[in-house]
Design a protein around this motif. Sequence first.
Motif, short mmCIF file in Angstrom:
data_model
loop_
_atom_site.label_atom_id
_atom_site.label_comp_id
_atom_site.label_asym_id
_atom_site.label_seq_id
_atom_site.Cartn_x
_atom_site.Cartn_y
_atom_site.Cartn_z
N LYS A 84 -0.96 -14.43 -5.81
CA LYS A 84 -2.08 -14.88 -4.96
C LYS A 84 -3.42 -14.82 -5.69
CE LYS A 84 0.22 -15.59 -1.13
NZ LYS A 84 0.24 -16.85 -0.42
N GLY A 85 -3.40 -14.48 -6.98
CA GLY A 85 -4.62 -14.52 -7.79
C GLY A 85 -5.34 -13.21 -8.01
N ALA A 86 -4.80 -12.11 -7.48
CA ALA A 86 -5.46 -10.81 -7.65
C ALA A 86 -5.25 -10.27 -9.06
CB ALA A 86 -4.89 -9.80 -6.65
N LYS A 87 -6.17 -9.44 -9.46
CA LYS A 87 -5.98 -8.59 -10.64
C LYS A 87 -5.43 -7.29 -10.07
CE LYS A 87 -9.34 -10.59 -13.60
NZ LYS A 87 -10.43 -11.39 -13.30
N VAL A 88 -4.37 -6.76 -10.69
CA VAL A 88 -3.69 -5.60 -10.13
C VAL A 88 -3.63 -4.47 -11.15
CG1 VAL A 88 -1.53 -4.74 -9.13
CG2 VAL A 88 -2.29 -7.07 -8.62
N VAL A 89 -3.92 -3.27 -10.66
CA VAL A 89 -3.67 -2.05 -11.40
C VAL A 89 -2.47 -1.42 -10.72
CG1 VAL A 89 -4.54 0.18 -12.15
CG2 VAL A 89 -6.11 -1.76 -11.93
N ALA A 90 -1.35 -1.37 -11.42
CA ALA A 90 -0.13 -0.79 -10.87
C ALA A 90 0.09 0.58 -11.51
CB ALA A 90 1.07 -1.69 -11.16
N MET A 127 -3.23 -16.25 2.22
CA MET A 127 -4.42 -15.52 1.89
C MET A 127 -4.64 -15.60 0.37
SD MET A 127 -5.37 -11.68 3.01
CE MET A 127 -6.62 -11.85 4.22
N ASN A 128 -5.87 -15.78 -0.02
CA ASN A 128 -6.24 -15.90 -1.43
C ASN A 128 -6.90 -14.61 -1.90
OD1 ASN A 128 -7.36 -16.55 -3.90
ND2 ASN A 128 -8.11 -18.52 -3.24
N PHE A 129 -6.40 -14.06 -2.98
CA PHE A 129 -6.95 -12.83 -3.54
C PHE A 129 -7.66 -13.07 -4.86
CE2 PHE A 129 -3.74 -11.31 -0.62
CZ PHE A 129 -4.37 -10.24 -0.01
N LEU A 130 -8.04 -14.29 -5.13
CA LEU A 130 -8.73 -14.63 -6.36
C LEU A 130 -9.99 -13.78 -6.50
CD1 LEU A 130 -8.38 -16.56 -8.73
CD2 LEU A 130 -9.86 -18.16 -7.53
N ASP A 131 -10.18 -13.22 -7.70
CA ASP A 131 -11.33 -12.36 -8.01
C ASP A 131 -11.33 -11.03 -7.28
OD1 ASP A 131 -12.36 -14.26 -9.83
OD2 ASP A 131 -13.34 -15.33 -8.20
N GLN A 132 -10.20 -10.63 -6.71
CA GLN A 132 -10.08 -9.33 -6.07
C GLN A 132 -9.26 -8.41 -6.97
OE1 GLN A 132 -11.60 -8.65 -2.99
NE2 GLN A 132 -12.48 -10.64 -3.44
N VAL A 133 -9.49 -7.12 -6.86
CA VAL A 133 -8.72 -6.13 -7.62
C VAL A 133 -7.97 -5.26 -6.62
CG1 VAL A 133 -8.80 -4.19 -9.23
CG2 VAL A 133 -10.39 -6.11 -9.50
N ALA A 134 -6.68 -5.08 -6.87
CA ALA A 134 -5.85 -4.24 -6.01
C ALA A 134 -5.23 -3.13 -6.83
CB ALA A 134 -4.74 -5.08 -5.37
N VAL A 135 -5.11 -1.96 -6.23
CA VAL A 135 -4.39 -0.84 -6.83
C VAL A 135 -3.12 -0.66 -6.03
CG1 VAL A 135 -4.42 1.63 -7.34
CG2 VAL A 135 -6.52 0.29 -7.58
N VAL A 136 -1.97 -0.68 -6.73
CA VAL A 136 -0.68 -0.51 -6.06
C VAL A 136 -0.02 0.72 -6.65
CG1 VAL A 136 1.55 -1.54 -5.52
CG2 VAL A 136 -0.45 -3.01 -5.78
N THR A 137 0.07 1.79 -5.84
CA THR A 137 0.74 2.98 -6.32
C THR A 137 2.25 2.74 -6.28
OG1 THR A 137 0.74 3.99 -4.13
CG2 THR A 137 -1.10 4.53 -5.57
N GLY A 138 2.93 3.22 -7.31
CA GLY A 138 4.36 2.93 -7.42
C GLY A 138 4.59 1.44 -7.60
N GLY A 139 3.66 0.80 -8.30
CA GLY A 139 3.64 -0.65 -8.37
C GLY A 139 4.56 -1.31 -9.37
N THR A 140 5.47 -0.55 -9.97
CA THR A 140 6.37 -1.15 -10.96
C THR A 140 7.84 -1.08 -10.56
OG1 THR A 140 6.59 0.89 -12.25
CG2 THR A 140 4.78 -0.61 -12.85
N ILE A 189 9.66 -1.64 -3.65
CA ILE A 189 8.72 -2.36 -2.79
C ILE A 189 7.38 -2.53 -3.49
CG2 ILE A 189 7.39 -2.22 -0.64
CD1 ILE A 189 9.87 -0.78 0.57
N GLY A 190 6.93 -1.50 -4.22
CA GLY A 190 5.66 -1.58 -4.94
C GLY A 190 5.65 -2.72 -5.94
N ALA A 191 6.76 -2.92 -6.64
CA ALA A 191 6.86 -4.03 -7.60
C ALA A 191 6.75 -5.37 -6.88
CB ALA A 191 8.16 -3.93 -8.38
N GLY A 192 7.36 -5.47 -5.71
CA GLY A 192 7.27 -6.70 -4.93
C GLY A 192 5.84 -6.97 -4.48
N ILE A 193 5.14 -5.92 -4.07
CA ILE A 193 3.75 -6.07 -3.66
C ILE A 193 2.89 -6.48 -4.85
CG2 ILE A 193 1.73 -4.80 -2.82
CD1 ILE A 193 3.77 -3.16 -1.09
N THR A 194 3.11 -5.81 -5.99
CA THR A 194 2.37 -6.16 -7.20
C THR A 194 2.53 -7.62 -7.55
OG1 THR A 194 2.50 -3.92 -8.11
CG2 THR A 194 2.19 -5.71 -9.69
N LYS A 195 3.78 -8.08 -7.56
CA LYS A 195 4.04 -9.47 -7.92
C LYS A 195 3.42 -10.44 -6.92
CE LYS A 195 7.58 -12.68 -9.31
NZ LYS A 195 8.99 -13.04 -9.33
#
Length: 76
Positions: free
Chosen positions: A28-34, A1-14, A17-23
């Motif tokens: 996959k090309g997403a911009k992430v707010v962790a 799956m390609n997330f290019l030009d998508q923004v994701a918010v990951v709570t506990g993202g650092t 499991i949250g860090a793994g999801i963020t990475k």
Amino acid sequence: MNFLDQVAVVTGGTRGIGAGITKALLEKGAKVVATYARNDEAALAFKMNLGDLAKNLELKKFDVANEEAVKAFFNW
């Protein structure tokens, strides 16, 4: 799956499991707010260890258990 030009918010993202999801989203090309609740140094170290992926990562400190903090985050 390609997330290019998508923004994701990951709570506990650092951490954990949250860090793994963020990475994975960054790879996959997403911009992430962790979000993270406490440890500024650990959050910054996580970002620094991402190398070039870090350019698409924004860190925000707040506790998701605090209703006012959540409202402020989404009004940012």
